[in-house]
Design a protein around this motif. Structure first.
Motif, PDB file in Angstrom:
ATOM      1  N   MET A   1       0.841  -1.199   0.000  1.00 12.82           N
ATOM      2  CA  MET A   1       0.000   0.000   0.000  1.00 12.82           C
ATOM      3  C   MET A   1       0.872   1.244   0.000  1.00 12.82           C
ATOM      4  SD  MET A   1      -3.048   1.018   2.651  1.00 12.82           S
ATOM      5  CE  MET A   1      -3.987   2.529   2.461  1.00 12.82           C
ATOM      6  N   VAL A   2       0.440   2.252  -0.732  1.00 15.90           N
ATOM      7  CA  VAL A   2       1.170   3.517  -0.786  1.00 15.90           C
ATOM      8  C   VAL A   2       0.280   4.623  -0.230  1.00 15.90           C
ATOM      9  CG1 VAL A   2       2.719   2.936  -2.685  1.00 15.90           C
ATOM     10  CG2 VAL A   2       0.414   3.762  -3.173  1.00 15.90           C
ATOM     11  N   PHE A   3       0.895   5.735   0.141  1.00 19.23           N
ATOM     12  CA  PHE A   3       0.170   6.768   0.883  1.00 19.23           C
ATOM     13  C   PHE A   3      -0.952   7.418   0.075  1.00 19.23           C
ATOM     14  CE2 PHE A   3       3.511   9.137  -1.255  1.00 19.23           C
ATOM     15  CZ  PHE A   3       2.874  10.292  -1.680  1.00 19.23           C
ATOM     16  N   TRP A   4      -0.847   7.399  -1.263  1.00 17.26           N
ATOM     17  CA  TRP A   4      -1.863   8.078  -2.072  1.00 17.26           C
ATOM     18  C   TRP A   4      -3.042   7.178  -2.437  1.00 17.26           C
ATOM     19  CZ3 TRP A   4       3.053   7.005  -4.344  1.00 17.26           C
ATOM     20  CH2 TRP A   4       3.055   5.975  -5.289  1.00 17.26           C
ATOM     21  N   GLU A   5      -2.985   5.903  -2.064  1.00 20.55           N
ATOM     22  CA  GLU A   5      -3.959   4.915  -2.532  1.00 20.55           C
ATOM     23  C   GLU A   5      -5.387   5.283  -2.160  1.00 20.55           C
ATOM     24  OE1 GLU A   5      -4.140   0.067  -2.917  1.00 20.55           O
ATOM     25  OE2 GLU A   5      -3.069   0.972  -1.233  1.00 20.55           O
ATOM     26  N   SER A   6      -5.561   5.944  -1.024  1.00 19.43           N
ATOM     27  CA  SER A   6      -6.910   6.298  -0.571  1.00 19.43           C
ATOM     28  C   SER A   6      -7.429   7.575  -1.215  1.00 19.43           C
ATOM     29  CB  SER A   6      -6.927   6.465   0.958  1.00 19.43           C
ATOM     30  OG  SER A   6      -6.516   5.281   1.605  1.00 19.43           O
ATOM     31  N   TYR A   7      -6.584   8.248  -1.986  1.00 19.36           N
ATOM     32  CA  TYR A   7      -6.961   9.564  -2.519  1.00 19.36           C
ATOM     33  C   TYR A   7      -7.037   9.595  -4.046  1.00 19.36           C
ATOM     34  CZ  TYR A   7      -5.488  10.689   2.225  1.00 19.36           C
ATOM     35  OH  TYR A   7      -5.337  10.701   3.590  1.00 19.36           O
ATOM     36  N   VAL A   8      -6.032   9.050  -4.702  1.00 21.57           N
ATOM     37  CA  VAL A   8      -6.012   9.052  -6.164  1.00 21.57           C
ATOM     38  C   VAL A   8      -5.489   7.711  -6.666  1.00 21.57           C
ATOM     39  CG1 VAL A   8      -5.666  11.560  -6.354  1.00 21.57           C
ATOM     40  CG2 VAL A   8      -3.683  10.033  -6.255  1.00 21.57           C
ATOM     41  N   SER A   9      -5.741   7.420  -7.921  1.00 22.98           N
ATOM     42  CA  SER A   9      -5.284   6.167  -8.501  1.00 22.98           C
ATOM     43  C   SER A   9      -3.796   6.232  -8.818  1.00 22.98           C
ATOM     44  CB  SER A   9      -6.066   5.872  -9.788  1.00 22.98           C
ATOM     45  OG  SER A   9      -5.739   6.833 -10.787  1.00 22.98           O
ATOM     46  N   ASP A  10      -3.205   5.066  -9.014  1.00 21.20           N
ATOM     47  CA  ASP A  10      -1.806   5.005  -9.413  1.00 21.20           C
ATOM     48  C   ASP A  10      -1.593   5.701 -10.758  1.00 21.20           C
ATOM     49  OD1 ASP A  10      -1.237   3.521  -7.154  1.00 21.20           O
ATOM     50  OD2 ASP A  10      -1.389   1.591  -8.179  1.00 21.20           O
ATOM     51  N   GLU A  11      -2.581   5.577 -11.639  1.00 16.42           N
ATOM     52  CA  GLU A  11      -2.472   6.181 -12.961  1.00 16.42           C
ATOM     53  C   GLU A  11      -2.426   7.702 -12.865  1.00 16.42           C
ATOM     54  OE1 GLU A  11      -3.647   2.108 -13.294  1.00 16.42           O
ATOM     55  OE2 GLU A  11      -4.579   3.746 -12.160  1.00 16.42           O
ATOM     56  N   VAL A  12      -3.253   8.272 -12.030  1.00 16.45           N
ATOM     57  CA  VAL A  12      -3.244   9.732 -11.855  1.00 16.45           C
ATOM     58  C   VAL A  12      -1.911  10.177 -11.265  1.00 16.45           C
ATOM     59  CG1 VAL A  12      -4.264  11.657 -10.565  1.00 16.45           C
ATOM     60  CG2 VAL A  12      -5.741   9.976 -11.683  1.00 16.45           C
ATOM     61  N   MET A  13      -1.418   9.433 -10.289  1.00 16.94           N
ATOM     62  CA  MET A  13      -0.118   9.758  -9.710  1.00 16.94           C
ATOM     63  C   MET A  13       0.985   9.634 -10.756  1.00 16.94           C
ATOM     64  SD  MET A  13       0.054  10.856  -6.571  1.00 16.94           S
ATOM     65  CE  MET A  13       1.706  10.421  -6.028  1.00 16.94           C
ATOM     66  N   GLY A  14       0.905   8.592 -11.577  1.00 17.29           N
ATOM     67  CA  GLY A  14       1.917   8.379 -12.599  1.00 17.29           C
ATOM     68  C   GLY A  14       1.955   9.493 -13.623  1.00 17.29           C
ATOM     69  N   ILE A  15       0.804  10.103 -13.877  1.00 21.05           N
ATOM     70  CA  ILE A  15       0.739  11.202 -14.836  1.00 21.05           C
ATOM     71  C   ILE A  15       1.241  12.511 -14.228  1.00 21.05           C
ATOM     72  CG2 ILE A  15      -0.855  12.666 -16.146  1.00 21.05           C
ATOM     73  CD1 ILE A  15      -2.605  10.129 -16.514  1.00 21.05           C
ATOM     74  N   PHE A  16       0.785  12.822 -13.016  1.00 19.50           N
ATOM     75  CA  PHE A  16       1.003  14.163 -12.487  1.00 19.50           C
ATOM     76  C   PHE A  16       2.159  14.286 -11.499  1.00 19.50           C
ATOM     77  CE2 PHE A  16      -3.464  14.311 -13.860  1.00 19.50           C
ATOM     78  CZ  PHE A  16      -3.393  15.411 -14.704  1.00 19.50           C
TER      79      PHE A  16
END
Length: 257
Positions: A1-16
């Motif tokens: 689990m990563v800290f952003w998992e509850s807020y945004v998807s991995d794909e959104v994180m990967g883009i921005f």
């Protein structure tokens, strides 16, 4: 689990995330005091030699990042592995580390040969790659200042190939591309700061790339962003020595055989 998992998807994180990291890290360097005692070029050199204003550099970087974001979105749509319930499948940590290492070597290979070809082909250099070299004295925000076609071919396509060949997921790519961005920005920061871990662990660093931006070094030190392996294997490695300038700061000086 990563800290952003509850807020945004991995794909959104990967883009921005790589875009945000770029501006945070480059902005950090931009907001530092002059630090003349650690500069590889004087402020006067930066003002006199650079041929493009900061405003144009910012616009160029934002355009490249817009294209990168669009292509990343398409890649994630096409490659996201999931189980029968639609939950993304994440490989083990050792596998993810291996994928990142593979990605580093793939990206280095692509960028070395494309970068070298853009120097050797006079048409491509004159009309495309020379835009990046308008920053004779590199600085952090200008790390991704390229002609749009170069930004697409060298960086965006190179990153996509590294992503696909390594087999990394969107989640792994967040760490890979954020690290690549930080390394690229640091290589262009123009400062030789004490304790900089990139200077300690990577031969391909700020001074190494500064040699490439100097007129006598433009045919050498093509490797980016991680290692200098291809330069050493193919005879384009140019060693350097750091000379302390009397007025403060350092000069990366070519060491020819």
């Amino acid at each position: 689990m990563v800290f952003w998992e509850s807020y945004v998807s991995d794909e959104v994180m990967g883009i921005f995330a790589p875009i945000v990291i770029y501006w945070l890290y480059a902005g950090f360097y931009q907001l530092l005091p002059p630090l003349d005692e650690y500069r590889l070029h004087t402020r006067k050199e930066e003002e006199e030699k650079n041929l493009v204003p900061l405003s144009n550099v910012v616009k160029g970087v934002l355009l490249q990042q817009l294209v990168q974001a669009a292509i990343a979105h398409v890649l994630f749509l096409l490659t996201a592995p999931a189980d029968d319930f639609g939950i993304p499948i994440q490989p083990s940590i050792p596998i993810q580390i291996l994928q990142i290492i593979i990605g580093m070597f793939v990206m280095d290979t692509w960028q070395y040969f494309m970068h070298r070809y853009m120097h050797q082909n006079k048409f491509l250099y004159r009309h495309i790659h020379s835009q990046h070299h308008r920053l004779v004295v590199p600085y952090a925000i200008g790390a991704l200042y390229n002609h749009p076609l170069e930004g697409l071919v060298l960086d965006t396509v190179g990153g996509a190939i590294a992503f696909l060949i390594s087999g990394m997921t969107a989640r792994t790519s967040v760490f890979f591309f954020c690290f690549a961005v930080i390394k690229t920005v640091d290589d262009h920061c123009g400062l030789w700061l004490p304790g900089n871990i990139f200077h300690i662990f990577f031969q391909n660093n700020t001074a190494y790339h500064d040699i490439h931006h100097q007129l006598p070094g433009t045919k050498f030190n093509y490797s980016q962003p991680f290692f200098s392996i291809w330069d050493k294997l193919l005879g384009t490695h140019m060693p350097y020595t750091l000379i302390k300038r009397p007025e403060g700061g350092f000069e990366a000086r070519l060491v020819k055989d």
